[in-house]
Scaffold this motif. Sequence first.
Motif, PDB file in Angstrom:
ATOM      1  N   ALA A  13     -12.084 -54.296  -1.807  1.00 23.84           N
ATOM      2  CA  ALA A  13     -12.862 -55.535  -1.788  1.00 23.84           C
ATOM      3  C   ALA A  13     -14.326 -55.211  -2.069  1.00 23.84           C
ATOM      4  CB  ALA A  13     -12.715 -56.224  -0.438  1.00 23.84           C
ATOM      5  N   GLY A  14     -14.801 -55.617  -3.229  1.00 23.77           N
ATOM      6  CA  GLY A  14     -16.201 -55.456  -3.580  1.00 23.77           C
ATOM      7  C   GLY A  14     -16.705 -54.030  -3.603  1.00 23.77           C
ATOM      8  N   VAL A  15     -15.855 -53.085  -4.033  1.00 19.46           N
ATOM      9  CA  VAL A  15     -16.232 -51.671  -4.029  1.00 19.46           C
ATOM     10  C   VAL A  15     -17.260 -51.386  -5.117  1.00 19.46           C
ATOM     11  CG1 VAL A  15     -15.397 -49.310  -4.343  1.00 19.46           C
ATOM     12  CG2 VAL A  15     -14.065 -50.925  -2.984  1.00 19.46           C
ATOM     13  N   THR A  16     -18.405 -50.888  -4.685  1.00 16.44           N
ATOM     14  CA  THR A  16     -19.515 -50.558  -5.571  1.00 16.44           C
ATOM     15  C   THR A  16     -19.918 -49.114  -5.313  1.00 16.44           C
ATOM     16  OG1 THR A  16     -20.315 -52.826  -5.528  1.00 16.44           O
ATOM     17  CG2 THR A  16     -21.900 -51.168  -6.175  1.00 16.44           C
ATOM     18  N   LYS A  17     -20.289 -48.395  -6.365  1.00 12.04           N
ATOM     19  CA  LYS A  17     -20.817 -47.042  -6.215  1.00 12.04           C
ATOM     20  C   LYS A  17     -22.030 -46.900  -7.121  1.00 12.04           C
ATOM     21  CE  LYS A  17     -20.995 -42.900  -4.618  1.00 12.04           C
ATOM     22  NZ  LYS A  17     -21.251 -42.658  -3.197  1.00 12.04           N
ATOM     23  N   VAL A  18     -23.126 -46.476  -6.507  1.00 17.68           N
ATOM     24  CA  VAL A  18     -24.384 -46.303  -7.238  1.00 17.68           C
ATOM     25  C   VAL A  18     -24.830 -44.863  -7.079  1.00 17.68           C
ATOM     26  CG1 VAL A  18     -26.795 -47.037  -7.397  1.00 17.68           C
ATOM     27  CG2 VAL A  18     -25.018 -48.706  -6.855  1.00 17.68           C
ATOM     28  N   PHE A  19     -25.205 -44.231  -8.196  1.00 20.42           N
ATOM     29  CA  PHE A  19     -25.784 -42.894  -8.215  1.00 20.42           C
ATOM     30  C   PHE A  19     -27.213 -43.038  -8.735  1.00 20.42           C
ATOM     31  CE2 PHE A  19     -21.217 -42.221  -9.018  1.00 20.42           C
ATOM     32  CZ  PHE A  19     -20.909 -41.317  -8.007  1.00 20.42           C
ATOM     33  N   GLY A  20     -28.178 -42.995  -7.854  1.00 18.74           N
ATOM     34  CA  GLY A  20     -29.569 -43.176  -8.280  1.00 18.74           C
ATOM     35  C   GLY A  20     -29.770 -44.535  -8.928  1.00 18.74           C
ATOM     36  N   GLU A  21     -30.115 -44.534 -10.206  1.00 20.84           N
ATOM     37  CA  GLU A  21     -30.326 -45.774 -10.957  1.00 20.84           C
ATOM     38  C   GLU A  21     -29.058 -46.247 -11.673  1.00 20.84           C
ATOM     39  OE1 GLU A  21     -33.288 -47.564 -11.240  1.00 20.84           O
ATOM     40  OE2 GLU A  21     -33.983 -46.244  -9.622  1.00 20.84           O
ATOM     41  N   THR A  22     -27.992 -45.454 -11.585  1.00 23.69           N
ATOM     42  CA  THR A  22     -26.768 -45.755 -12.331  1.00 23.69           C
ATOM     43  C   THR A  22     -25.716 -46.386 -11.429  1.00 23.69           C
ATOM     44  OG1 THR A  22     -27.181 -43.875 -13.774  1.00 23.69           O
ATOM     45  CG2 THR A  22     -24.941 -44.767 -13.763  1.00 23.69           C
ATOM     46  N   ARG A  23     -25.231 -47.554 -11.835  1.00 24.23           N
ATOM     47  CA  ARG A  23     -24.142 -48.199 -11.103  1.00 24.23           C
ATOM     48  C   ARG A  23     -22.834 -47.812 -11.786  1.00 24.23           C
ATOM     49  NH1 ARG A  23     -23.692 -54.571 -10.473  1.00 24.23           N
ATOM     50  NH2 ARG A  23     -23.492 -54.339 -12.709  1.00 24.23           N
ATOM     51  N   ALA A  24     -22.046 -46.967 -11.103  1.00 23.62           N
ATOM     52  CA  ALA A  24     -20.783 -46.491 -11.664  1.00 23.62           C
ATOM     53  C   ALA A  24     -19.668 -47.513 -11.471  1.00 23.62           C
ATOM     54  CB  ALA A  24     -20.395 -45.163 -11.025  1.00 23.62           C
ATOM     55  N   LEU A  25     -19.698 -48.222 -10.361  1.00 22.21           N
ATOM     56  CA  LEU A  25     -18.714 -49.274 -10.085  1.00 22.21           C
ATOM     57  C   LEU A  25     -19.471 -50.504  -9.611  1.00 22.21           C
ATOM     58  CD1 LEU A  25     -16.009 -47.285  -8.053  1.00 22.21           C
ATOM     59  CD2 LEU A  25     -15.871 -48.003 -10.449  1.00 22.21           C
ATOM     60  N   GLY A  26     -19.043 -51.647 -10.070  1.00 24.48           N
ATOM     61  CA  GLY A  26     -19.739 -52.883  -9.712  1.00 24.48           C
ATOM     62  C   GLY A  26     -18.818 -53.923  -9.124  1.00 24.48           C
ATOM     63  N   GLY A  27     -18.525 -53.829  -7.841  1.00 21.40           N
ATOM     64  CA  GLY A  27     -17.771 -54.872  -7.147  1.00 21.40           C
ATOM     65  C   GLY A  27     -16.298 -54.927  -7.500  1.00 21.40           C
ATOM     66  N   VAL A  28     -15.619 -53.788  -7.481  1.00 23.40           N
ATOM     67  CA  VAL A  28     -14.194 -53.747  -7.813  1.00 23.40           C
ATOM     68  C   VAL A  28     -13.377 -54.314  -6.650  1.00 23.40           C
ATOM     69  CG1 VAL A  28     -12.230 -52.255  -8.361  1.00 23.40           C
ATOM     70  CG2 VAL A  28     -14.502 -51.731  -9.284  1.00 23.40           C
ATOM     71  N   SER A  29     -12.555 -55.305  -6.953  1.00 23.19           N
ATOM     72  CA  SER A  29     -11.644 -55.891  -5.970  1.00 23.19           C
ATOM     73  C   SER A  29     -10.257 -55.938  -6.590  1.00 23.19           C
ATOM     74  CB  SER A  29     -12.078 -57.303  -5.580  1.00 23.19           C
ATOM     75  OG  SER A  29     -13.333 -57.275  -4.935  1.00 23.19           O
ATOM     76  N   MET A  30      -9.283 -55.387  -5.884  1.00 24.65           N
ATOM     77  CA  MET A  30      -7.903 -55.421  -6.378  1.00 24.65           C
ATOM     78  C   MET A  30      -6.958 -55.016  -5.266  1.00 24.65           C
ATOM     79  SD  MET A  30      -7.249 -52.015  -8.642  1.00 24.65           S
ATOM     80  CE  MET A  30      -8.768 -51.383  -9.253  1.00 24.65           C
TER      81      MET A  30
END
Length: 111
Positions: A13-30
Motif C-alpha cells: 500500500a503506497g510503497v515509495t522508495k527515495v534515494f537522495g533526489e531520486t524516487r525509485a518507487l512512487g506509491g506502489v499498491s498491489m
Amino acid sequence: MNDRNPLEPVELAGVTKVFGETRALGGVSMRLDGGRPTALLGPNGSGKSTLLRILAGEMSPTSGTVRYGGESLSLECRRRIGFVAHEPLVYLDLTARENLVFCARLGGLDA
C-alpha cells in the motif's frame, strides 16, 4: 506466524522508495496472491529490483506498507522469505553450503 499458510497474499500500500533526489518507487499498491506466478516487467531503472528487495525485507520503504497474510514484515516473517537477485552477493572464498549456513545464521536460523 509459524502456523500460517505460506501461500498467503502479499499486500503493498503506497510503497515509495527515495534515494537522495531520486524516487525509485512512487506509491506502489498491489496484492500478490500466494502460489500464483507474478512477473515484474519494465525497463532498466524502473524500480523492479528495489521493489523485490523491499518485498524480501532487505530494504525498507521510505513510506508505505508491506503486509504478508495481513501482518507487517517481522523478523519471523523474514525467516520464511528467500530471495536471489540476478547478481547474488556471496563470499567467493566460501563454498555454496558455507554461504547458505552463514546467511541462515545471520537470519537467526539454526544451520
